[in-house]
Scaffold this active site. Structure first.
Site, short mmCIF file in Angstrom:
data_model
loop_
_atom_site.label_atom_id
_atom_site.label_comp_id
_atom_site.label_asym_id
_atom_site.label_seq_id
_atom_site.Cartn_x
_atom_site.Cartn_y
_atom_site.Cartn_z
N ARG A 110 0.65 -1.26 0.02
CA ARG A 110 -0.35 0.01 0.03
C ARG A 110 0.92 1.10 0.06
NH1 ARG A 110 -3.23 -3.01 -1.49
NH2 ARG A 110 -5.34 -3.55 -0.65
N GLU A 138 -1.17 8.61 -4.99
CA GLU A 138 -1.60 7.55 -6.17
C GLU A 138 -2.74 8.37 -6.86
OE1 GLU A 138 -3.07 3.15 -6.63
OE2 GLU A 138 -1.27 3.48 -5.64
N HIS A 161 -0.35 0.25 -10.23
CA HIS A 161 -1.20 -0.53 -9.32
C HIS A 161 -1.78 -1.65 -10.07
CE1 HIS A 161 -3.46 0.02 -5.15
NE2 HIS A 161 -3.08 -1.46 -5.53
#
Length: 277
Positions: A110, A138, A161
């Site tokens: 994460r 992100e 991702h």
């Protein structure tokens, strides 16, 4: 470009055999990473809050008591930690400085677990290489640009991702969702539940053998309710022929003799036993 540069690209490849990998977070994914690394002949150290010595031995890895112990002198680290208050920026310069020079850091967990500014600093100071599939800042799924200057460093290798975004993974997720639904509808069991009570507050177990007939369990439960007894868990097994059954109830206090006597006197109850947990 259609160029053949065997000599150029063959330089600097150090290989994996005999290298030390630190795995931070040895859950389902981390355990599978350990297995793959061992397959390449790597020495694997693992750290997780709930990793026991027995589990580490079963995985064939070395259990470490802290992240610092796991990464000290390691050639590479693979991060599989959740992001919460306890793990925010836990991979920082104090931790990264314990790696070998020129080590690899892989983050597929994460964003926010890695202190990205510290990461860039240690890249420049120790020659680390950073591979990231997640980022602290992100972009949203609908965004078209990602202009994080820190992540533009030449020794940062990023993906979007998409570490789990394969057709095979998507099909597996869909199949498991169907399995979870079918299991719940068929038996009431909730697969992969993440918020079950680890330690039930139940203090006693009550086993009641009874006739398998409408209303019998309802009468038993009503009697326990009248005795201010809460049922934490319940399992009812019906025997062959569907004439009799056995109910096991985990309760939050020991039933009084008056409650037990009332249940024993029910016409469709064959027997009752109470044991302390």
């Amino acid at each position: 470009e259609g160029k053949w540069n065997k000599k150029g690209f063959g330089k600097g490849a150090r290989g994996l055999y005999g290298r030390t990998l630190a795995v931070l977070g040895v859950g389902n994914i981390g355990s599978l990473v350990c297995a793959r690394a061992l397959g390449f002949g790597m020495k694997v150290r693992g750290y997780s809050r709930h990793l026991t010595q027995e589990r580490a031995a079963a995985l064939g890895i070395t259990r470490c008591a802290s992240m610092e112990e796991a990464v000290t002198g390691a050639d590479a680290v693979s991060i599989h930690l959740p992001h919460n208050d306890g793990t925010h920026h836990c991979v920082n310069k104090e931790l990264l400085c314990k790696l070998k020079d020129n080590a690899y850091v892989v983050n597929t967990s994460r964003g926010g677990v890695v202190h990205e500014q510290d990461m860039v600093h240690m890249i420049e100071q120790k020659g680390l290489r950073y591979a990231a599939d997640v980022y602290e800042h992100e972009p949203k799924a609908t965004d078209k640009e990602f202009n994080d200057e820190q992540m533009k460093h030449a020794s940062v290798f990023g993906s979007h991702h998409i570490g789990a975004s394969t057709e095979q993974a998507s099909e597996a997720v869909g199949a498991e969702v169907l399995n979870i639904i079918q299991t719940f509808l068929g038996s009431g069991q909730i697969l992969h539940c993440v918020n079950l009570e680890e330690h039930s507050p139940a203090t006693h177990s009550v086993n009641i053998r009874h006739k398998d007939e409408v209303g019998v369990l309802a009468e038993i439960l009503q009697t326990l309710k009248a005795g201010d007894i809460n049922i934490q868990e319940m399992n009812n097994i019906v025997f062959r022929g569907a004439k009799s059954a056995s109910a096991t109830l985990s309760v939050d206090k020991e039933p009084t003799q008056a409650v037990l006597q009332k249940i024993k006197q029910m016409a469709n109850v064959y027997g009752i036993e109470v044991t302390a947990k």
